[in-house]
Design a protein around this motif. Structure first.
Motif, PDB file in Angstrom:
ATOM      1  N   ARG A   1      39.973   6.872  44.707  1.00 27.27           N
ATOM      2  CA  ARG A   1      38.623   6.293  44.566  1.00 27.27           C
ATOM      3  C   ARG A   1      37.735   7.161  43.684  1.00 27.27           C
ATOM      4  N   LEU A   2      37.768   8.459  43.910  1.00 31.34           N
ATOM      5  CA  LEU A   2      36.913   9.348  43.140  1.00 31.34           C
ATOM      6  C   LEU A   2      37.331   9.383  41.675  1.00 31.34           C
ATOM      7  N   ALA A   3      38.625   9.469  41.410  1.00 35.69           N
ATOM      8  CA  ALA A   3      39.110   9.518  40.029  1.00 35.69           C
ATOM      9  C   ALA A   3      38.774   8.230  39.274  1.00 35.69           C
ATOM     10  N   GLU A   4      38.857   7.108  39.950  1.00 32.48           N
ATOM     11  CA  GLU A   4      38.535   5.833  39.304  1.00 32.48           C
ATOM     12  C   GLU A   4      37.039   5.679  39.072  1.00 32.48           C
ATOM     13  N   ALA A   5      36.217   6.207  39.959  1.00 35.35           N
ATOM     14  CA  ALA A   5      34.771   6.019  39.877  1.00 35.35           C
ATOM     15  C   ALA A   5      34.086   7.031  38.956  1.00 35.35           C
ATOM     16  N   GLU A   6      34.500   8.269  38.985  1.00 32.26           N
ATOM     17  CA  GLU A   6      33.783   9.332  38.275  1.00 32.26           C
ATOM     18  C   GLU A   6      33.936   9.261  36.757  1.00 32.26           C
ATOM     19  N   GLN A   7      35.143   9.143  36.279  1.00 32.68           N
ATOM     20  CA  GLN A   7      35.451   9.061  34.852  1.00 32.68           C
ATOM     21  C   GLN A   7      34.780  10.148  34.004  1.00 32.68           C
ATOM     22  N   PRO A   8      34.930  11.427  34.379  1.00 30.01           N
ATOM     23  CA  PRO A   8      34.307  12.498  33.592  1.00 30.01           C
ATOM     24  C   PRO A   8      35.055  12.742  32.285  1.00 30.01           C
ATOM     25  N   ALA A   9      34.497  13.566  31.453  1.00 29.32           N
ATOM     26  CA  ALA A   9      35.149  13.930  30.199  1.00 29.32           C
ATOM     27  C   ALA A   9      36.281  14.929  30.436  1.00 29.32           C
TER      28      ALA A   9
END
Length: 124
Positions: free
Chosen positions: A62-70
Motif C-alpha cells: 500500500r505504501l509503495a503504491e501510494a507514495e511514489q517518491p523519486a
C-alpha cells in the motif's frame, strides 16, 4: 531475537527521478527481515500474538503504491517508519531492489537496517 522474513515481495509502482520513469509503473522487489520475540505466539498458537506476515506485506504494498517518491532511499525510510509504527517489531532489515534500472545490471537498490530505538529520539 527471532526473525520473520518476507522474500521477493513484488510491487508495481511509479518511482524514479527521470520524467520517463514517472510515466509507467515499474517493478520493485522487497526482502524484509523483522526482528521479533516469537515466544508468545509460539506458546499460544494464535495469530493475534504474532506479527501477521500478510499484514506486513500489505502495508509495504500500500505504501509503495501510494507514495511514489523519486528515490528508493525515501521509500525505504518511509516503509521502515510505517512498519515500526504499526507492528511490534524490534529490528528491520529492508532490501529494496529496482530491476532493470541500470543497463547491464540485473537490479539496483538499497539496503537499510533500523531498530525501534532509531525512531524514539527527538520525536522522529
Amino acid at each position: 531475537m527471532d526473525r520473520i522474513h518476507i522474500r521477493g515481495l513484488h510491487v508495481e509502482t511509479i518511482i524514479g527521478v527521470h520524467a520517463w520513469e514517472r510515466q509507467l509503473k515499474r517493478p520493485l522487489l522487497f526482502d524484509l527481515d523483522l526482528g521479533v520475540d516469537a515466544r508468545e505466539a509460539a506458546a499460544s498458537d494464535r495469530v493475534r500474538d504474532a506479527v501477521d506476515y500478510a499484514a506486513v506485506a500489505e502495508a509495504v504494498t500500500r505504501l509503495a503504491e501510494a507514495e511514489q517518491p523519486a528515490l528508493l532511499e525515501t521509500l525505504a525510510e518511509r516503509i521502515a517508519r510505517r512498519l515500526f509504527s504499526e507492528f511490534p517489531i524490534q529490528t528491520l532489515r529492508l532490501v529494496l531492489s529496482k530491476p532493470g534500472a541500470v543497463a547491464g545490471a540485473k537490479s539496483v537498490g538499497i539496503e537499510i537496517e533500523r531498530r525501534r530505538e532509531d525512531y524514539a529520539v527527538c520525536g522522529r
